[in-house]
Design an enzyme around this catalytic site. Structure first.
Site, PDB file in Angstrom:
ATOM      1  N   HIS A  93       9.340   1.171  11.272  1.00 44.91           N
ATOM      2  CA  HIS A  93       8.744   1.078  12.343  1.00 44.91           C
ATOM      3  C   HIS A  93       9.332   0.206  13.147  1.00 44.91           C
ATOM      4  O   HIS A  93       9.687  -0.768  12.788  1.00 44.91           O
ATOM      5  CB  HIS A  93       7.232   1.177  12.292  1.00 44.91           C
ATOM      6  CG  HIS A  93       6.443   2.263  11.978  1.00 44.91           C
ATOM      7  ND1 HIS A  93       6.420   3.462  12.728  1.00 44.91           N
ATOM      8  CD2 HIS A  93       5.794   2.693  10.804  1.00 44.91           C
ATOM      9  CE1 HIS A  93       5.685   4.532  12.135  1.00 44.91           C
ATOM     10  NE2 HIS A  93       5.491   3.997  10.979  1.00 44.91           N
ATOM     11  N   HIS A 104       0.406   3.847   9.482  1.00 46.96           N
ATOM     12  CA  HIS A 104      -0.167   2.835   8.744  1.00 46.96           C
ATOM     13  C   HIS A 104      -0.836   1.736   9.477  1.00 46.96           C
ATOM     14  O   HIS A 104      -1.863   1.266   9.181  1.00 46.96           O
ATOM     15  CB  HIS A 104       1.112   2.232   8.031  1.00 46.96           C
ATOM     16  CG  HIS A 104       1.708   2.843   6.749  1.00 46.96           C
ATOM     17  ND1 HIS A 104       2.073   4.099   6.826  1.00 46.96           N
ATOM     18  CD2 HIS A 104       1.696   2.326   5.468  1.00 46.96           C
ATOM     19  CE1 HIS A 104       2.215   4.336   5.512  1.00 46.96           C
ATOM     20  NE2 HIS A 104       2.150   3.304   4.804  1.00 46.96           N
TER      21      HIS A 104
END
Length: 295
Positions: free
Chosen positions: A215, A159
């Site tokens: 993450h 992302h």
């Protein structure tokens, strides 16, 4: 030596783009990206005393890919189309899309190949591995295999790298069109703010990946660096430096094929330059005379 009758066209040679070759390269890169997308990652050993790093709760993505891709590409398409309607320069439109698509597919290859090689678990890996919350002594996962494999593709953040590759390219594009780093736009803060807005959006997208526990901060940081580097490198493949006075024109622009020292600028090019910079040939002559005096 004084330059008589300066023109507004930069004295560079236009670059010919082999469109078929560029399309083939992007398709090849996309195929490589898809290959790594479906590869199982390296199975990194997890010690029992480090499992706490991966026990964050599983949550839905704050910015899912089904939102990120359409909104990002839609925004870029609108901006490119608006500029094309203003200038009518097809070479500019082609260069913009070629630069953007190269940045995105190259980012996909780099990011996902590293994901597979590193195999770092995500912050929510424990719950992917043990959906019932009960770990066995051997730490053998009992969850869905596809969810587990995706849980080992944390580093770097896809992302973050995509957001900075696409929106970073847009930031460079806007900075050139608004002359943020040239004598035309210096000192006008609104230009800098507009050009920097995509980078702020990319930063928010990257940070969201730590907020939804998909993450670690290191994944996001490295992904962001990968994306912004690729954005600038791919932008420079088709456009001059951001500080170039005519940096808003792509290398392939027909306006770059006229020698500004010996020939007048073609009318369509003059209109494009004036509509973009707000400068006339009189302004150009004054600037050149001032530069000559300073030298």
């Amino acid at each position: 030596m004084k330059n008589n009758g300066p023109s507004m066209t930069p004295s560079r040679t236009g670059t010919n783009i082999n469109l078929l070759q560029e399309i083939i390269i992007r398709l090849a890169l996309f195929a490589i990206y898809m290959y790594f997308e479906f590869q199982d990652p390296y199975i990194r050993m997890i010690q029992p005393d480090e499992m706490w790093l991966y026990k964050n709760p599983r949550t839905a993505s704050y910015v899912p890919l089904t939102t990120l891709y359409p909104v990002t590409f839609g925004l870029l398409a609108i901006i490119f189309f608006i500029y094309y309607c203003r200038t009518g320069d097809f070479e500019e439109l082609k260069s913009a899309w070629l630069g953007l698509t190269l940045a995105c597919v190259l980012n996909g290859v780099v990011t996902h190949s590293v994901k597979v090689v590193v195999g770092r678990p995500r912050p929510d890996y424990f719950w992917r591995c043990f959906p019932d919350g009960i770990a066995n002594d051997e730490l053998q996962c009992t969850g869905d295999s596809s969810v587990i494999m995706d849980g080992r593709k944390s580093f770097p953040s896809g992302h973050a790298s995509f957001a900075f590759a696409a929106l970073g390219f847009l930031s460079c594009y806007l900075a050139a069109k608004l002359h943020v780093f040239t004598e035309r736009g210096r000192g006008q803060s609104w230009r800098l703010l507009v050009a920097g807005a995509p980078l702020l959006a990319a930063t928010m997208i990257a940070i969201s990946r730590t907020c939804d526990y998909h993450h670690h901060w290191q994944d996001v940081t490295v992904g962001s660096v990968i994306g912004i580097i690729e954005a600038y490198l791919c932008y420079r493949q088709y456009y001059p430096p951001l500080g170039d006075r005519f940096g808003f024109l792509p290398y392939s622009s027909s306006c770059l094929t006229i020698n500004c020292c010996t020939k007048p600028c073609a009318k369509p090019c003059t209109q494009q330059i004036e509509s973009t910079t707000g400068e006339t040939e009189a302004d150009d002559k004054l600037l050149l005379d001032n530069e000559e005096k300073n030298n």
